[in-house]
Design an enzyme around this catalytic site. Structure first.
Site, short mmCIF file in Angstrom:
data_model
loop_
_atom_site.label_atom_id
_atom_site.label_comp_id
_atom_site.label_asym_id
_atom_site.label_seq_id
_atom_site.Cartn_x
_atom_site.Cartn_y
_atom_site.Cartn_z
N CYS A 7 0.85 -1.20 0.00
CA CYS A 7 0.00 0.00 0.00
C CYS A 7 0.88 1.25 0.00
O CYS A 7 0.58 2.24 -0.68
CB CYS A 7 -0.94 0.00 1.20
N ASP A 30 10.43 -6.35 -8.83
CA ASP A 30 10.74 -6.96 -7.53
C ASP A 30 12.14 -6.51 -7.09
O ASP A 30 13.07 -6.44 -7.89
CB ASP A 30 10.69 -8.49 -7.65
N HIS A 46 -6.28 -2.76 -1.12
CA HIS A 46 -5.66 -3.77 -0.28
C HIS A 46 -6.51 -5.03 -0.21
O HIS A 46 -7.61 -5.02 0.33
CB HIS A 46 -5.42 -3.24 1.14
N ASN A 86 1.72 -16.57 -4.27
CA ASN A 86 1.83 -17.41 -3.09
C ASN A 86 0.76 -16.99 -2.09
O ASN A 86 0.61 -15.80 -1.80
CB ASN A 86 3.23 -17.24 -2.46
N GLY A 92 4.94 -19.56 0.95
CA GLY A 92 6.01 -18.63 0.64
C GLY A 92 5.60 -17.17 0.60
O GLY A 92 6.40 -16.31 0.22
N HIS A 97 -0.18 -8.33 0.96
CA HIS A 97 -0.99 -7.56 0.02
C HIS A 97 -0.88 -8.38 -1.26
O HIS A 97 0.23 -8.55 -1.78
CB HIS A 97 -0.41 -6.15 -0.14
N HIS A 99 -0.29 -10.26 -4.52
CA HIS A 99 0.58 -9.88 -5.64
C HIS A 99 0.81 -11.08 -6.52
O HIS A 99 0.77 -12.22 -6.07
CB HIS A 99 1.90 -9.29 -5.14
N HIS A 101 3.57 -12.55 -9.09
CA HIS A 101 4.92 -12.48 -9.64
C HIS A 101 4.83 -12.79 -11.14
O HIS A 101 4.24 -13.80 -11.53
CB HIS A 101 5.82 -13.54 -9.00
P1 5GP Z 1 6.10 -13.22 -1.66
O1 5GP Z 1 7.29 -13.79 -0.92
O2 5GP Z 1 5.12 -12.62 -0.67
O3 5GP Z 1 5.46 -14.15 -2.63
O4 5GP Z 1 6.67 -12.04 -2.54
C1 5GP Z 1 7.03 -10.81 -2.02
C2 5GP Z 1 8.03 -10.20 -2.95
O5 5GP Z 1 8.15 -8.84 -2.62
C3 5GP Z 1 9.43 -10.82 -2.85
O6 5GP Z 1 9.79 -11.36 -4.11
C4 5GP Z 1 10.31 -9.64 -2.45
O7 5GP Z 1 11.57 -9.66 -3.09
C5 5GP Z 1 9.48 -8.43 -2.84
N1 5GP Z 1 9.70 -7.26 -2.02
C6 5GP Z 1 9.76 -7.23 -0.66
N2 5GP Z 1 9.95 -5.96 -0.24
C7 5GP Z 1 10.00 -5.19 -1.36
C8 5GP Z 1 10.17 -3.79 -1.58
O8 5GP Z 1 10.33 -2.98 -0.65
N3 5GP Z 1 10.18 -3.35 -2.87
C9 5GP Z 1 10.02 -4.22 -3.91
N4 5GP Z 1 10.06 -3.68 -5.14
N5 5GP Z 1 9.85 -5.54 -3.75
C10 5GP Z 1 9.84 -6.02 -2.49
ZN ZN Z 2 -1.80 -3.27 1.17
#
Ligand code: 5GP
Ligand code: ZN
Length: 113
Positions: A7, A30, A46, A86, A92, A97, A99, A101
């Site tokens: 957010c 990322d 959100h 995920n 994972g 929030h 997302h 990939h």
């Molecule tokens: P998840 O692990 O929840 O599936 O993916 C979260 C993703 O957010 C990870 O791939 C991580 O590298 C990315 N990420 C975490 N913090 C930040 C940030 O502050 N900025 C950006 N651009 N990506 C982030």
């Molecule tokens: Zn959020």
């Protein structure tokens, strides 16, 4: 919700490298890419995770897939790409929030671990 990292990224309170933006969707790089192309596609509103999608908020999710198809065309991802969301810590998820990939630019093995 105010403490949500993504957010804050949507609001510009935390910097990000923007790839695409419209009224309801934001796409950015990322911070720790695992492939040459590694974007995060998020709704501006959100929603914590996949199992919170319901009939009142699912329109933005279908729009997300339209955006992904457009980005894939614009970025020339002709060799294929992968979309991953995920849901939950054991799958994972580290940022709560929702997302998606978008991964491309190298061979992607399957099944994922
Ligand atoms: P998840 O692990 O929840 O599936 O993916 C979260 C993703 O957010 C990870 O791939 C991580 O590298 C990315 N990420 C975490 N913090 C930040 C940030 O502050 N900025 C950006 N651009 N990506 C982030
Ligand atoms: Zn959020």
């Amino acid at each position: 919700m105010n403490d949500c990292l993504f957010c804050k990224i949507v609001k510009g309170e935390i910097p990000s490298t923007k790839i695409y933006e419209d009224e309801t969707v934001y796409v950015f790089e990322d911070i720790a890419p695992t492939a040459p192309v590694h974007y995060l596609v998020i709704p501006k509103e959100h929603i914590s995770k996949l199992d919170e999608i319901n009939e009142t908020n699912s329109a933005v999710i279908s729009h997300i897939y339209e955006v992904i198809a457009k980005i894939a065309k614009d970025k020339g991802l002709k060799d294929g790409f992968r979309v991953v969301s995920n849901c939950g810590e054991s799958a994972g998820q580290s940022v709560f929030h929702i997302h998606f990939h978008l991964l491309a630019g190298r061979p992607l093995t399957w099944p994922a671990g």
